[in-house]
Design a protein around this motif. Structure first.
Motif, mmCIF file in Angstrom:
data_model
loop_
_atom_site.group_PDB
_atom_site.id
_atom_site.type_symbol
_atom_site.label_atom_id
_atom_site.label_comp_id
_atom_site.label_asym_id
_atom_site.label_seq_id
_atom_site.Cartn_x
_atom_site.Cartn_y
_atom_site.Cartn_z
ATOM 1 N N ASP A 40 34.094 -21.009 -42.865
ATOM 2 C CA ASP A 40 33.248 -22.232 -43.087
ATOM 3 C C ASP A 40 32.538 -22.424 -41.726
ATOM 4 O O ASP A 40 31.313 -22.943 -41.793
ATOM 5 C CB ASP A 40 34.286 -23.579 -42.949
ATOM 6 N N ALA A 41 32.831 -22.088 -40.739
ATOM 7 C CA ALA A 41 32.167 -22.198 -39.487
ATOM 8 C C ALA A 41 30.941 -21.319 -39.473
ATOM 9 O O ALA A 41 29.861 -21.737 -39.100
ATOM 10 C CB ALA A 41 33.153 -22.105 -38.289
ATOM 11 N N ASN A 42 31.160 -20.100 -39.888
ATOM 12 C CA ASN A 42 30.137 -19.045 -39.874
ATOM 13 C C ASN A 42 29.176 -19.565 -41.136
ATOM 14 O O ASN A 42 27.890 -19.281 -40.895
ATOM 15 C CB ASN A 42 30.643 -17.763 -40.246
ATOM 16 N N ALA A 43 29.477 -20.244 -42.131
ATOM 17 C CA ALA A 43 28.501 -20.620 -43.150
ATOM 18 C C ALA A 43 27.901 -21.759 -42.345
ATOM 19 O O ALA A 43 26.455 -21.955 -42.841
ATOM 20 C CB ALA A 43 29.387 -21.264 -44.277
ATOM 21 N N TRP A 44 28.336 -22.632 -41.682
ATOM 22 C CA TRP A 44 27.646 -23.678 -41.118
ATOM 23 C C TRP A 44 26.773 -23.211 -40.187
ATOM 24 O O TRP A 44 25.594 -23.513 -39.941
ATOM 25 C CB TRP A 44 28.613 -24.623 -40.405
ATOM 26 N N LEU A 45 27.236 -22.197 -39.279
ATOM 27 C CA LEU A 45 26.129 -21.704 -38.300
ATOM 28 C C LEU A 45 25.007 -20.998 -39.017
ATOM 29 O O LEU A 45 23.810 -21.292 -38.521
ATOM 30 C CB LEU A 45 27.036 -20.523 -37.583
ATOM 31 N N GLU A 46 25.310 -20.366 -40.061
ATOM 32 C CA GLU A 46 24.031 -19.643 -40.864
ATOM 33 C C GLU A 46 22.957 -20.844 -41.249
ATOM 34 O O GLU A 46 21.747 -20.823 -41.442
ATOM 35 C CB GLU A 46 24.617 -18.824 -41.810
ATOM 36 N N SER A 47 23.800 -21.979 -41.959
ATOM 37 C CA SER A 47 22.950 -23.151 -42.260
ATOM 38 C C SER A 47 21.915 -23.744 -41.063
ATOM 39 O O SER A 47 21.256 -24.342 -41.430
ATOM 40 C CB SER A 47 23.706 -24.192 -42.871
ATOM 41 N N GLN A 48 22.449 -23.582 -39.810
ATOM 42 C CA GLN A 48 21.856 -23.982 -38.738
ATOM 43 C C GLN A 48 20.628 -22.987 -38.313
ATOM 44 O O GLN A 48 20.078 -23.360 -37.286
ATOM 45 C CB GLN A 48 22.760 -24.529 -37.577
ATOM 46 N N GLY A 49 20.585 -21.954 -38.949
ATOM 47 C CA GLY A 49 19.941 -20.742 -38.686
ATOM 48 C C GLY A 49 20.254 -20.073 -37.208
ATOM 49 O O GLY A 49 19.788 -19.269 -36.751
ATOM 50 N N ALA A 50 21.806 -19.952 -37.090
ATOM 51 C CA ALA A 50 22.392 -19.231 -36.101
ATOM 52 C C ALA A 50 23.258 -18.079 -36.673
ATOM 53 O O ALA A 50 23.545 -17.987 -37.900
ATOM 54 C CB ALA A 50 23.164 -20.303 -35.313
ATOM 55 N N LYS A 51 23.531 -17.160 -35.760
ATOM 56 C CA LYS A 51 24.143 -15.738 -36.201
ATOM 57 C C LYS A 51 25.826 -16.225 -36.427
ATOM 58 O O LYS A 51 26.379 -16.759 -35.636
ATOM 59 C CB LYS A 51 24.037 -14.914 -35.388
ATOM 60 N N PRO A 52 26.396 -15.630 -37.510
ATOM 61 C CA PRO A 52 27.835 -15.894 -37.564
ATOM 62 C C PRO A 52 28.402 -15.042 -36.602
ATOM 63 O O PRO A 52 27.882 -14.205 -35.992
ATOM 64 C CB PRO A 52 27.965 -15.407 -39.004
ATOM 65 N N GLU A 53 29.746 -15.347 -36.331
ATOM 66 C CA GLU A 53 30.589 -14.503 -35.396
ATOM 67 C C GLU A 53 31.477 -13.918 -36.146
ATOM 68 O O GLU A 53 32.174 -14.101 -37.271
ATOM 69 C CB GLU A 53 31.090 -15.383 -34.535
ATOM 70 N N PRO A 54 31.951 -12.801 -35.509
ATOM 71 C CA PRO A 54 33.196 -11.599 -35.947
ATOM 72 C C PRO A 54 34.264 -12.330 -36.229
ATOM 73 O O PRO A 54 35.119 -11.803 -36.974
ATOM 74 C CB PRO A 54 32.700 -10.403 -35.298
ATOM 75 N N ASP A 55 34.797 -12.990 -35.341
ATOM 76 C CA ASP A 55 36.250 -13.362 -35.361
ATOM 77 C C ASP A 55 36.499 -14.829 -34.514
ATOM 78 O O ASP A 55 35.242 -15.329 -34.136
ATOM 79 C CB ASP A 55 37.089 -12.451 -34.651
ATOM 80 N N LEU A 56 37.536 -15.352 -34.632
ATOM 81 C CA LEU A 56 37.700 -16.623 -34.053
ATOM 82 C C LEU A 56 37.638 -16.612 -32.661
ATOM 83 O O LEU A 56 37.369 -17.547 -32.182
ATOM 84 C CB LEU A 56 39.429 -17.260 -34.552
ATOM 85 N N ASN A 57 38.008 -15.555 -31.828
ATOM 86 C CA ASN A 57 38.045 -15.534 -30.399
ATOM 87 C C ASN A 57 36.362 -15.815 -29.918
ATOM 88 O O ASN A 57 35.901 -16.698 -29.385
ATOM 89 C CB ASN A 57 38.486 -14.124 -30.007
#
Length: 622
Positions: A526-543
């Motif tokens: 969900d957080a990566n989907a939100w980052l992408e919706s904000q025009g930001a890159k997703p992250e590979p893991d929780l850390n």
């Protein structure tokens, strides 16, 4: 009407306020729960009652008569296997139609269903089987059978294990070849309302699971009273319910019986990944889910809109929906410009969101955790009210729930018909009525502590309005008392923070500490989907996600929004984003997804004591 009885003592229980909602017509709870199914088969023999998803994805029905006959055949098989009145039979499986058929068959002959979460460990299975004296077990698949077999030597009373996916129901039925239908009815007629129907083990958020003894009459009284209280849910024509909650949980079992007693066509599924598609193809009229599901629906809609023009349109539509709901709650209307905007958003935003719940959705019910008020106002404002309810294992399920025609956001509605709610002098919510369990299995001391003078002590703090609407303000055991003496109920703060699209769980801490703080876990997908919706890159893991500055800013926004609803002394002053999760596997969540507060605090003790609450000497050096 609420009765104020300040300083009145009912035997040993001090009750300062209470409200009773009487049955609208007399209820005969001296029945076997199988009677609910049998009466449905007599009322509407050819109507669809149970539906399940076939391999090709289509929904296949059993009529009430077909399903009743399957249950009788299974019950005869159990009799042939030597199962008798008072014997315990365990089911270790996800939600599926076979679970429901086995449940009714077991209880119909006076035996006791012992539900076991499929996620329970082998050690937990051993403990429950021995405590309940399980003689026969039905596992869903080979993995569950292997788990049972791994502790079989520890459970001397266990005689047989059948596997649903290996033809277990056919095998059980075969044992009934020499058992007549007359014998079945003799067993059935020998079990009545006062007899135990099931032992349900609590998920143990505060310690070792306790076996709650529930009778046929406990469930029957609540089910029949609930149909009187909310006929729109289960007594109107063509009602449909898609049940994906675990049947090991008492609320799902209640809805099973509620469906049989009413007009509901009940679909059973455990595949959460296909939930939205299932809503579309099955078309439920009533939706049941924990608040987290509705949070995800809102966040998904927001993310799909993105951050551009569509995103701004969604945010304006969401604020208009909340404003419309707040006005409606006060018996008012928005100004003409707001009403015109609401009509516009209905066509371009709200209608599309409602399609997620399927073509027939009428209203939704939630419980198990507090629902954030802003989220409730949003769904109310888009024409899909999410009604809050409240219940316990000890009450067979719901004690109270809001009604579609009288939904007061911030409350959990009025008591069901046949239920009395009370408030003790220390603010604890009490419950009395035929729905209250018979006690805790093999635990008379706890029974005597929890049920006094007919009142069940819920452990939750609350209040009752003059016209019977109940509100929950916190949980006695979760109540945080800061070093400054401020009492803080963490539930509503946690619920508000968890509305963030990046947050998975939030645990508010601060007992005996100088201020309130929070531990926050993230949802990677969900957080990566939100980052992408904000025009930001997703992250590979929780850390990596925990160290992301954009994510940190979003969590801070959610915390600040939560703080807006409380005083400075109750507000979250500091939070830590964790790089791992609270899960059932690591012991930090119960099978019903409630946080285990004590275990979490203990696990993160060093972080709490040395990072969040910096020691005094370290502060002085700084």
């Amino acid at each position: 009407m609420t009765e104020n009885i300040a300083d009145k003592v009912v035997n040993d229980t001090h009750v300062v306020k209470q409200f009773s909602n009487a049955f609208k017509e007399p209820v005969d709870a001296d029945i076997n729960l199988f009677d609910l199914l049998d009466r449905r088969a007599q009322r509407d023999p050819d109507g669809n009652m149970i539906e399940y998803k076939a391999a090709d994805g289509s929904w296949q029905p059993y009529s009430a008569r077909e399903f009743r006959d399957k249950v009788i055949a299974l019950a005869r098989g159990l009799i042939g296997l030597g199962v008798g009145k008072g014997d315990s039979v365990a089911i270790v499986s996800r939600t599926r139609w076979e679970w429901t058929a086995l449940d009714m068959a077991i209880m119909s002959i006076g035996a006791l269903t012992v539900p076991v979460y499929e996620t329970n460990s082998a050690a937990q299975v051993s403990w429950i089987f021995n405590d309940a004296k399980v003689t026969l077990a039905i596992a869903e698949d080979d993995a569950q059978r292997d788990k049972i077999e791994s502790v079989r030597d520890e459970v001397p009373g266990l005689r047989n294990v059948f596997v649903i996916e290996a033809g277990g129901l056919n095998a059980i039925t075969a044992y009934g070849a020499s058992v007549t239908e007359t014998e079945f009815w003799e067993y059935k007629n020998a079990s009545h309302g006062d007899d135990l129907a099931t032992i349900v083990y609590t998920s143990g958020s505060t310690g070792t699971p306790k076996g709650v003894e529930l009778s046929h009459g406990n469930f029957a009284a609540l089910v029949l009273g609930a149909l009187q209280y909310m006929p729109r849910a289960g007594a109107w024509p063509d009602r449909r319910l898609l049940l994906f909650l675990p049947l090991s949980h008492v609320f799902a079992r209640f809805m099973e019986f509620f469906s049989f007693a009413g007009t509901i066509s009940l679909a059973l599924s455990s595949n959460m990944k296909t939930m939205v598609k299932d809503f579309e193809t099955f078309g439920p009229t009533l939706l049941l889910a924990v608040p987290r599901v509705y949070e995800k629906v809102y966040n998904a809609a927001s993310q799909r809109a993105g951050s551009g023009i569509a995103g701004k349109l969604f945010m304006r539509a969401a604020e208009n929906a909340r404003a419309w709901s707040r006005a409606e709650q006060h018996g008012e209307k928005l100004p003409i410009t707001g009403r015109i905007a609401h009509a516009f958003y209905e066509q371009v935003v709200y209608k599309k969101i409602r399609t997620i719940f399927g073509p027939n959705a009428d209203f939704a019910i939630t419980g198990g955790a507090p629902m954030d008020a802003e989220l409730s106002h949003f769904f109310n404002g888009i024409g899909m009210p999410v009604l809050e309810g409240y219940g316990m294992t000890e009450t067979c399920g719901p004690v109270c729930v809001s009604l579609p025609e009288d939904n007061r956001i911030g409350t959990i509605g009025m008591p069901m018909c046949g239920v009395t709610a009370g408030i003790a002098e220390d603010g604890e919510l009490l419950v009395k009525g035929p729905l209250v369990c018979k006690g805790y299995h093999n635990n008379p001391e706890v029974t005597a502590q929890q049920i006094t003078d007919g009142w069940l002590h819920t452990g939750d703090l609350g209040d009752i309005s003059e016209d019977g609407f109940i509100s929950i303000t916190g949980r006695k055991k979760d109540l945080i008392i800061t070093a400054g003496g401020k009492n803080v109920s963490p539930g509503l703060l946690e619920a508000a923070v968890m509305t963030s699209p990046v947050v998975n769980q939030c645990l508010v801490i601060g007992d005996k500490k100088p201020f309130v703080a929070a531990l926050v876990t993230l949802d990677l997908a969900d957080a990566n989907a939100w980052l992408e919706s904000q025009g930001a890159k997703p992250e590979p893991d929780l850390n990596a996600l925990a160290g992301n500055a954009i994510v940190h800013a979003e969590v801070e926004r959610a915390v600040n929004a939560a703080n807006d609803n409380v005083s400075r002394a109750e507000s979250i002053r500091k939070f830590e984003i964790l790089s791992d999760e609270f899960t059932e596997a690591n012991g930090m969540l119960t099978p019903s997804m409630k946080t285990r507060r004590a275990q979490i605090v203990q696990h993160y003790r060093e972080l709490i004591d040395t990072v969040i609450y910096v020691p005094l000497k370290k502060q002085q050096k700084q």
